[in-house]
Motif scaffolding. Structure first.
Motif, PDB file in Angstrom:
ATOM      1  N   ILE A   1       0.837  -1.209   0.000  1.00 34.38           N
ATOM      2  CA  ILE A   1       0.000   0.000   0.000  1.00 34.38           C
ATOM      3  C   ILE A   1       0.868   1.254   0.000  1.00 34.38           C
ATOM      4  O   ILE A   1       0.618   2.201  -0.763  1.00 34.38           O
ATOM      5  N   LEU A   2       1.904   1.268   0.829  1.00 34.17           N
ATOM      6  CA  LEU A   2       2.763   2.451   0.911  1.00 34.17           C
ATOM      7  C   LEU A   2       3.522   2.679  -0.392  1.00 34.17           C
ATOM      8  O   LEU A   2       3.700   3.828  -0.832  1.00 34.17           O
ATOM      9  N   PHE A   3       3.988   1.593  -1.008  1.00 29.09           N
ATOM     10  CA  PHE A   3       4.712   1.742  -2.279  1.00 29.09           C
ATOM     11  C   PHE A   3       3.788   2.307  -3.359  1.00 29.09           C
ATOM     12  O   PHE A   3       4.166   3.239  -4.088  1.00 29.09           O
ATOM     13  N   LEU A   4       2.586   1.762  -3.469  1.00 23.57           N
ATOM     14  CA  LEU A   4       1.639   2.266  -4.469  1.00 23.57           C
ATOM     15  C   LEU A   4       1.267   3.723  -4.192  1.00 23.57           C
ATOM     16  O   LEU A   4       1.138   4.532  -5.131  1.00 23.57           O
TER      17      LEU A   4
ATOM     18  N   LEU B   1       1.652   9.358  -5.927  1.00 23.15           N
ATOM     19  CA  LEU B   1       1.847  10.763  -5.525  1.00 23.15           C
ATOM     20  C   LEU B   1       3.210  11.288  -5.949  1.00 23.15           C
ATOM     21  O   LEU B   1       3.651  12.325  -5.436  1.00 23.15           O
ATOM     22  N   ARG B   2       3.880  10.594  -6.861  1.00 22.04           N
ATOM     23  CA  ARG B   2       5.251  10.979  -7.194  1.00 22.04           C
ATOM     24  C   ARG B   2       5.344  12.358  -7.851  1.00 22.04           C
ATOM     25  O   ARG B   2       6.397  13.004  -7.797  1.00 22.04           O
ATOM     26  N   LYS B   3       4.259  12.837  -8.466  1.00 21.09           N
ATOM     27  CA  LYS B   3       4.289  14.167  -9.066  1.00 21.09           C
ATOM     28  C   LYS B   3       4.174  15.262  -8.016  1.00 21.09           C
ATOM     29  O   LYS B   3       4.709  16.355  -8.197  1.00 21.09           O
ATOM     30  N   GLN B   4       3.472  14.975  -6.921  1.00 24.64           N
ATOM     31  CA  GLN B   4       3.355  15.946  -5.834  1.00 24.64           C
ATOM     32  C   GLN B   4       4.553  15.899  -4.890  1.00 24.64           C
ATOM     33  O   GLN B   4       4.960  16.918  -4.346  1.00 24.64           O
ATOM     34  N   ALA B   5       5.084  14.710  -4.666  1.00 28.73           N
ATOM     35  CA  ALA B   5       6.242  14.537  -3.780  1.00 28.73           C
ATOM     36  C   ALA B   5       7.258  13.655  -4.502  1.00 28.73           C
ATOM     37  O   ALA B   5       6.913  12.580  -5.003  1.00 28.73           O
ATOM     38  N   ALA B   6       8.481  14.119  -4.568  1.00 25.36           N
ATOM     39  CA  ALA B   6       9.528  13.417  -5.327  1.00 25.36           C
ATOM     40  C   ALA B   6       9.684  11.977  -4.830  1.00 25.36           C
ATOM     41  O   ALA B   6       9.664  11.717  -3.627  1.00 25.36           O
ATOM     42  N   PHE B   7       9.828  11.070  -5.772  1.00 27.88           N
ATOM     43  CA  PHE B   7      10.072   9.653  -5.476  1.00 27.88           C
ATOM     44  C   PHE B   7      11.277   9.228  -6.313  1.00 27.88           C
ATOM     45  O   PHE B   7      11.139   8.611  -7.364  1.00 27.88           O
ATOM     46  N   PRO B   8      12.487   9.573  -5.839  1.00 23.21           N
ATOM     47  CA  PRO B   8      13.701   9.338  -6.639  1.00 23.21           C
ATOM     48  C   PRO B   8      13.865   7.873  -7.010  1.00 23.21           C
ATOM     49  O   PRO B   8      13.402   6.966  -6.295  1.00 23.21           O
TER      50      PRO B   8
END
Length: 418
Positions: free
Chosen positions: A233-236, A241-248
């Motif tokens: 769940i956390l990974f998905l 939300l990678r556009k709102q918060a960076a997910f390098p």
């Protein structure tokens, strides 16, 4: 005409004894406040374990006839060595059976494969070093793991709350109604240590460091399915939300590795039981041996609700329970725990609903929801409220030990398991 004003009451100064007690308490509180955080945590935990020790001793003195054959009042070590402690001792002494014992109909019988290997393996390693036996080392190992878990819990809690609230959160876990299990030869305290460490590493985003801790945790108690669900769940969520918060990219890889490792860990014990016995259903059949039927997801809750409240009110009562649980998990104090601990609690509740046969042992199985202790402490900063909660937990602890740990035969035989 009589004066309606009430006469003034004479205010008497406190007696010398009361004044001395107040001064002593004030000095002790001042000294406690100057201690470093780890001494505060260890002191709180030690006092809680002393209380549980006294409760266990007092209830042991009331123990009558029992299936363990104690002659007279059992000692403390005898008393805490009952129930599932016996299964862990069998694993310590002789390991696991090479095949699943079954009756004439093919139904699996109760056996060691229902109990995970890490705790008895730790005790066996200590025995190899010290030469001492299970009766001494198992309670010491369980109690020591509980102290280590308390330190780890505080480090986790203080990431999301003030030091004072974190201490109260640890206190609520330390005195919770089922907390005596944290000094009894069960795997709960070791699992609590590994679970709190796993959550701490997850919250601080040390995903690769969490991998070995999670794998060990999955060999201590059956919490791996819930942890893997939480990680998925956390990974998905992070990905969406990678556009709102960076997910390098590096974090995507590391979090993906931890998610995959959690899934592997969740399946590790059933797979190991299959490999050792040659029976693919060895673990699931063993787990359901205690309930006397096959594994059916969610159904035991419906059956038990109907048994307790009837065919009409049973489902209604179950829906009310689910609604209250959802309201708790979505409440502001739980949201303040952070998304990781909130999702963990939700995933573990879902796991219990799917796989658990609700019995009196359900109370003990709620212990992995320990982050709710911090949510409870954060509900109000009032010292009176927090003290009242702690005192209520101490009373319920006495109830739990006297009702469930003490053997009291039922009219139809047996007793409710703790």
């Amino acid at each position: 005409m009589r004066d309606s004003a009430a006469p003034e009451r004479e205010i008497r100064p406190p007696s010398r004894v009361n004044a001395a007690l107040i001064r002593t308490a004030g000095r002790a509180a001042a000294v406690f406040q100057r201690w470093p955080w780890y001494w505060k945590v260890l002191a709180i935990w030690a006092l809680a374990r002393l209380f549980s020790f006294a409760v266990l001793l007092a209830v042991a003195a009331q123990q009558g006839l029992n299936p363990w054959g104690w002659a007279g009042t059992p000692s403390y070590l005898q008393f805490i060595g009952a129930w599932d402690s016996e299964w862990y001792q069998r694993i310590f002494a002789g390991g696991y059976p090479g095949e699943i014992p079954r009756d004439a109909t093919g139904r699996a019988q109760e056996n060691q494969w229902a109990f995970y290997a890490l705790f008895p393996a730790v005790v066996r390693a200590l025995a190899a070093v010290t030469g001492l036996g299970w009766e001494i080392l198992a309670p010491l190992a369980a109690t020591a793991a509980g102290f280590a878990a308390a330190l780890m819990m505080y480090r986790l809690f203080v990431l999301r709350a003030s030091s004072a609230a974190a201490l109260w959160g640890v206190l609520f876990v330390a005195v919770s109604p089922v907390s005596p299990i944290l000094q009894i030869p069960y795997a709960e305290s070791l699992n609590l240590l590994l679970l709190s460490a796993s959550l701490y590493l997850l919250v601080t985003r040390r995903y690769l460091a969490a991998v070995p801790v999670v794998l060990l945790m999955c060999l201590s108690r059956p919490v791996g399915v819930a942890f893997a669900l939480m990680m998925g769940i956390l990974f998905l969520r992070r990905w969406m939300l990678r556009k709102q918060a960076a997910f390098p990219r590096a974090e995507v890889l590391q979090m993906g590795i931890l998610t995959a490792a959690s899934g592997i860990g969740a399946l590790a014990w059933p797979a190991l039981a299959w490999a050792c016995t040659g029976d693919m259903r060895s673990y699931t059949d063993t787990e359901t041996a205690w309930r006397g039927d096959t594994l059916l997801l969610f159904q035991p809750w419906i059956v038990e609700a109907e048994r307790l409240f009837g065919s009409v009110m049973g489902p209604v009562a179950l829906l009310i329970l689910l609604a209250l649980t959802a309201a708790c998990l979505l409440s502001e104090p739980v949201r303040r725990l952070g998304v990781e601990m909130q999702v963990w609690c939700a995933a573990y509740v879902l796991y219990l609903l799917a796989f658990l046969n609700p019995l009196t042992s359900t109370f003990r199985l709620l212990l992995p929801l320990f982050p709710l202790g911090l949510a409870l402490a954060s509900l109000s900063g009032s010292r009176a409220y927090r003290t009242a909660v702690a005192l209520a937990f101490l009373v319920l602890q006495i109830v739990w030990v006297a009702w469930l740990w003490r053997w009291t035969p039922l009219p139809g035989g047996g007793d409710y398991p703790p």
